[in-house]
Design a protein around this motif. Structure first.
Motif, PDB file in Angstrom:
ATOM      1  N   TYR A  36     -19.751  17.361  37.073  1.00  0.00           N
ATOM      2  CA  TYR A  36     -18.797  17.266  36.528  1.00  0.00           C
ATOM      3  C   TYR A  36     -17.626  17.787  37.166  1.00  0.00           C
ATOM      4  O   TYR A  36     -16.443  17.324  37.251  1.00  0.00           O
ATOM      5  CB  TYR A  36     -18.692  18.025  34.863  1.00  0.00           C
ATOM      6  CG  TYR A  36     -20.146  17.506  33.999  1.00  0.00           C
ATOM      7  CD1 TYR A  36     -19.816  16.278  33.834  1.00  0.00           C
ATOM      8  CD2 TYR A  36     -20.865  18.347  33.446  1.00  0.00           C
ATOM      9  CE1 TYR A  36     -20.864  15.714  32.906  1.00  0.00           C
ATOM     10  CE2 TYR A  36     -21.806  17.734  32.721  1.00  0.00           C
ATOM     11  CZ  TYR A  36     -21.898  16.437  32.368  1.00  0.00           C
ATOM     12  OH  TYR A  36     -22.651  15.953  31.544  1.00  0.00           O
ATOM     13  N   GLU A  48     -13.469  17.559  26.807  1.00  0.00           N
ATOM     14  CA  GLU A  48     -14.815  17.564  26.982  1.00  0.00           C
ATOM     15  C   GLU A  48     -15.035  17.385  25.314  1.00  0.00           C
ATOM     16  O   GLU A  48     -14.658  18.205  24.550  1.00  0.00           O
ATOM     17  CB  GLU A  48     -15.359  18.756  27.086  1.00  0.00           C
ATOM     18  CG  GLU A  48     -16.899  18.793  27.269  1.00  0.00           C
ATOM     19  CD  GLU A  48     -17.792  20.109  27.340  1.00  0.00           C
ATOM     20  OE1 GLU A  48     -19.031  19.968  27.193  1.00  0.00           O
ATOM     21  OE2 GLU A  48     -17.197  21.131  27.680  1.00  0.00           O
ATOM     22  N   ALA A  51     -18.235  19.966  23.241  1.00  0.00           N
ATOM     23  CA  ALA A  51     -18.208  21.063  24.090  1.00  0.00           C
ATOM     24  C   ALA A  51     -18.908  22.206  23.514  1.00  0.00           C
ATOM     25  O   ALA A  51     -19.363  23.175  24.297  1.00  0.00           O
ATOM     26  CB  ALA A  51     -16.698  21.823  24.023  1.00  0.00           C
ATOM     27  N   GLY A  69     -11.792  21.601  24.739  1.00  0.00           N
ATOM     28  CA  GLY A  69     -13.224  21.309  24.222  1.00  0.00           C
ATOM     29  C   GLY A  69     -13.262  20.892  22.752  1.00  0.00           C
ATOM     30  O   GLY A  69     -12.780  21.677  21.873  1.00  0.00           O
ATOM     31  N   LEU A 115     -15.008  13.957  29.516  1.00  0.00           N
ATOM     32  CA  LEU A 115     -16.945  14.269  29.641  1.00  0.00           C
ATOM     33  C   LEU A 115     -17.110  14.130  28.255  1.00  0.00           C
ATOM     34  O   LEU A 115     -16.631  14.846  27.272  1.00  0.00           O
ATOM     35  CB  LEU A 115     -16.723  15.516  30.171  1.00  0.00           C
ATOM     36  CG  LEU A 115     -16.144  15.930  31.673  1.00  0.00           C
ATOM     37  CD1 LEU A 115     -16.410  17.213  32.057  1.00  0.00           C
ATOM     38  CD2 LEU A 115     -16.679  14.817  32.655  1.00  0.00           C
ATOM     39  N   THR A 117     -20.618  15.245  27.185  1.00  0.00           N
ATOM     40  CA  THR A 117     -21.717  15.817  27.814  1.00  0.00           C
ATOM     41  C   THR A 117     -22.867  16.278  27.099  1.00  0.00           C
ATOM     42  O   THR A 117     -23.075  15.876  25.936  1.00  0.00           O
ATOM     43  CB  THR A 117     -21.158  17.456  28.455  1.00  0.00           C
ATOM     44  OG1 THR A 117     -20.800  18.111  27.126  1.00  0.00           O
ATOM     45  CG2 THR A 117     -19.970  17.348  29.292  1.00  0.00           C
TER      46      THR A 117
END
Length: 255
Positions: A36, A48, A51, A69, A115, A117
């Motif tokens: 990342y 993100e 998060a 996040g 992102l 994730t």
């Protein structure tokens, strides 16, 4: 009385409480932080999705990036915010956490890098929720920006777990006692690309009191992300990046 089965990360469960212990012990995640960070081109504005407790967002903020996040689970964000407050003031100022749904993004700002994730997208069915997530990501990306989605691989979703009486995770707790994780049920539906796990988190106090059980259901959905990216106006930026053999990070670019 039968033990209720709660959704994973619910406020009444314990999966969120022990999330950091589980991820720290999961060697299959090794290297994802570097992936990342490598997608960011200089100090960046990063969003993100999923998060959680801030494992990735905190790391990126410590590397000099400004990070927002987003997560849908208050129990996870409470831990993330506690971590943020414990950082030095300059790093903490680069980091924000917000409660929200990735399938209905309306943040009023754009980012260099988005992102999604640790299988976050896989938590929701691969239909309208994926379509809306990709559409929202594209809307919040600056031209030339990258979006990365970490998704599980089908081979691992099909694999049968150990017997239900064998823990897949065990860790001592501060002050004594231990927490263990057992997988009670596993199923995979290839037509739906859906995997279901029913897990039992067992907390054994040091006092010798009766162990506390928390049954929680974790569901993942799998699909090819490329058609969803195409529909949102994103293009493939590079080949998927393997992470521990159990997942891959798919990276797209906004033209």
């Amino acid at each position: 009385m039968a033990q209720p089965t709660r959704p994973y990360y619910s406020s009444k469960g314990v999966s969120a409480v022990y999330y950091d212990l589980l991820t720290a012990a999961d060697k299959k995640l090794l290297g994802d932080l570097e992936v990342y960070a490598g997608l960011a081109n200089g100090p960046s504005q990063i969003l993100e999705l999923g998060a959680g407790t801030g494992r990735i967002a905190v790391d990126l903020a410590q590397r000099g990036h400004s990070v927002l996040g987003l997560d849908i689970a208050p129990a996870m964000l409470d831990q993330a915010e506690a971590k943020r407050k414990a950082l030095d003031p300059k790093t903490a100022a680069r980091l924000r956490f917000k409660l929200g749904d990735m399938a209905s993004l309306a943040l009023g700002e754009t980012f260099d890098l988005v992102l999604c994730t640790y299988f976050t997208l896989a938590h929701v069915p691969a239909g309208a929720a994926w379509k809306n997530t990709f559409k929202g990501v594209a809307k919040h990306l600056r031209p030339g920006g990258l979006a990365a989605f970490h998704l599980p691989v089908e081979e691992r979703m099909r694999e049968s777990p150990p017997p239900s009486d064998k823990p897949v995770f065990m860790h001592p707790l501060d002050g004594g006692g231990a927490v263990a994780l057992y997988i009670l049920e596993h199923s995979f539906n290839p037509k739906l690309g859906r995997m279901d796990l029913v897990m039992d988190f067992v907390t054994r106090p040091a006092s010798g009191a009766v162990a506390v059980h928390s049954h929680e259901r974790l569901t993942y959905y799998l699909a090819d992300p490329v058609p969803f990216a195409d529909a949102a106006g994103l293009e493939v930026a590079m080949a998927p990046i393997d992470v521990g053999g159990v997942g891959a990070i798919h990276v797209f670019r906004k033209p």
